[in-house]
Design a protein around this motif. Structure first.
Motif, PDB file in Angstrom:
ATOM      1  N   ALA A 232      -2.462   3.147  -9.883  1.00  0.00           N
ATOM      2  CA  ALA A 232      -1.334   2.196  -9.673  1.00  0.00           C
ATOM      3  C   ALA A 232      -0.256   3.001  -8.806  1.00  0.00           C
ATOM      4  O   ALA A 232      -0.176   3.958  -8.542  1.00  0.00           O
ATOM      5  N   ARG A 233       0.709   1.773  -8.328  1.00  0.00           N
ATOM      6  CA  ARG A 233       1.660   2.357  -7.476  1.00  0.00           C
ATOM      7  C   ARG A 233       2.835   1.367  -7.734  1.00  0.00           C
ATOM      8  O   ARG A 233       2.688   0.040  -7.890  1.00  0.00           O
ATOM      9  N   VAL A 234       3.841   1.854  -7.202  1.00  0.00           N
ATOM     10  CA  VAL A 234       5.134   0.878  -7.261  1.00  0.00           C
ATOM     11  C   VAL A 234       5.887   0.810  -5.931  1.00  0.00           C
ATOM     12  O   VAL A 234       5.862   1.971  -5.100  1.00  0.00           O
ATOM     13  N   HIS A 235       6.231  -0.284  -5.349  1.00  0.00           N
ATOM     14  CA  HIS A 235       6.784  -0.330  -4.148  1.00  0.00           C
ATOM     15  C   HIS A 235       8.249  -1.026  -4.508  1.00  0.00           C
ATOM     16  O   HIS A 235       8.273  -2.178  -5.148  1.00  0.00           O
ATOM     17  N   HIS A 236       9.397  -0.388  -4.190  1.00  0.00           N
ATOM     18  CA  HIS A 236      10.604  -0.706  -4.529  1.00  0.00           C
ATOM     19  C   HIS A 236      11.619  -0.597  -3.582  1.00  0.00           C
ATOM     20  O   HIS A 236      12.297   0.495  -3.396  1.00  0.00           O
ATOM     21  N   GLY A 237      11.954  -1.522  -2.811  1.00  0.00           N
ATOM     22  CA  GLY A 237      12.867  -1.187  -1.496  1.00  0.00           C
ATOM     23  C   GLY A 237      11.850  -0.141  -0.706  1.00  0.00           C
ATOM     24  O   GLY A 237      11.008  -0.355  -0.402  1.00  0.00           O
ATOM     25  N   ALA A 238      12.783   0.763  -0.503  1.00  0.00           N
ATOM     26  CA  ALA A 238      12.197   1.884   0.566  1.00  0.00           C
ATOM     27  C   ALA A 238      11.241   2.834  -0.401  1.00  0.00           C
ATOM     28  O   ALA A 238      10.598   3.845   0.162  1.00  0.00           O
ATOM     29  N   ILE A 239      11.374   2.842  -1.808  1.00  0.00           N
ATOM     30  CA  ILE A 239      10.583   3.477  -2.363  1.00  0.00           C
ATOM     31  C   ILE A 239       9.210   3.292  -2.787  1.00  0.00           C
ATOM     32  O   ILE A 239       8.702   2.060  -2.721  1.00  0.00           O
TER      33      ILE A 239
END
Length: 315
Positions: A232-239
């Protein structure tokens, strides 16, 4: 949740909205039944992780419905039940060699609806977080009712698309309804199977669509993207952070609850610590979620399990 909420010593209150059903598993050794449904699994998982949980779901006034009510009571989840004229929802499923479920749904499941009455709205108004999973986004009236019932969605709304081919009536309508509400959410979860079903496209394309209107330098809806054995991965703003699956002792038995366990663990972290705001915080949250998912898939059924070995879950 806002950072200020983490100073509150009371147990976080979470409302989960979506499906509750009987999962009838058919296999070479016979037929077994489990209380399930994606939203119910998330609600029970959050309760096991320590949250104060209420589930809004359609449940029939019949023997399967009584089993669901008792199961929720046993796991300390309050139920605000919407009436079901066709009885309790049921999913008949089998498993592929890799443990992946395949489903057929009864009339009640295909006609599911949530009643946003006085009791439901009172629970939603009091909630720190609202989690939506397996909701009929292809029903425009239901989608509008949901949007009207959840105040401050950017601060507390978490949505899992979780489409089911046998439940949807209008794929394009489901996608439109989901994306419309997702644009206002705190966190959105999508999987590779969701992308294939709704877009007939890779997961990266779905993630891109959900992030296309966001400013990557500012706070916006975070996207939790799950890809089965690819982690899995998370995209949050620039993160952007990634985590692989966790290798625990024993074989993978049943992947039915993997996504729900992952979502429960991430929501638990948000409820307790607030929304992660750094690479390190998201990496820790995702590592915990992957460990819990790995423990869950090593048992039949979708009940969330904590790992007895491997990364410790921090609360």
């Amino acid at each position: 949740m806002t950072p200020e909420a983490t100073a509150d010593t009371r147990t976080p209150r979470v409302v989960v909205i979506g499906d509750a059903l009987i999962d009838e598993l058919r296999g070479p050794s016979g037929t077994r039944e489990f209380v399930g449904g994606a939203a119910l699994n998330v609600a029970v998982g959050l309760s096991l992780l320590g949250e104060d949980v209420t589930l809004l779901a359609m449940v029939g006034d019949d023997e399967p419905g009584r089993r669901i009510r008792q199961y929720l009571a046993d796991h300390r989840v309050r139920l605000v039940a919407s009436p079901s004229p066709s009885g309790t929802s049921r999913a008949v499923s089998d498993r592929t060699a890799g443990g992946e479920p395949r489903y057929e749904f009864n009339d009640a499941a295909r006609a599911r609806r949530i009643s946003f009455g006085e009791e439901s709205r009172a629970a939603l108004d009091a909630a720190d977080l609202v989690v939506v999973s397996c909701f009929p986004f292809d029903d425009a009236d239901q989608a509008a009712e949901l949007r009207a019932a959840v105040a401050r969605p950017h601060e507390r709304l978490v949505i899992d698309a979780n489409p089911r081919d046998g439940m949807m009536h209008d794929r394009a309508g489901f996608l439109a309804g989901f994306e419309r509400l997702a644009s206002h959410a705190l966190l959105v979860k999508v999987g590779d199977e969701d992308a294939a079903l709704l877009l007939e496209a890779p997961l990266d394309e779905f993630v891109g669509r959900l992030r296309s209107g966001a400013d990557t330098t500012a706070s916006g809806p975070a996207v939790l993207a799950t890809a089965g054995s690819d982690g899995a991965r998370v995209h949050h703003g620039a993160i952007e952070v990634r985590a692989g699956i966790v290798d625990l002792p024993g074989p993978v038995v049943d992947t039915m609850g993997a996504g729900d366990a992952t979502l429960s663990a991430v929501v638990h972290r948000i409820a307790v610590d607030g929304m992660p705001q750094s690479d390190a915080a998201w990496s820790a949250a995702l590592a915990d979620a992957m460990a819990i998912a790995a423990a869950t898939v090593r048992r039949e059924g979708a009940l969330l399990r904590r790992p007895s070995a491997g990364p410790a879950f921090t609360s």
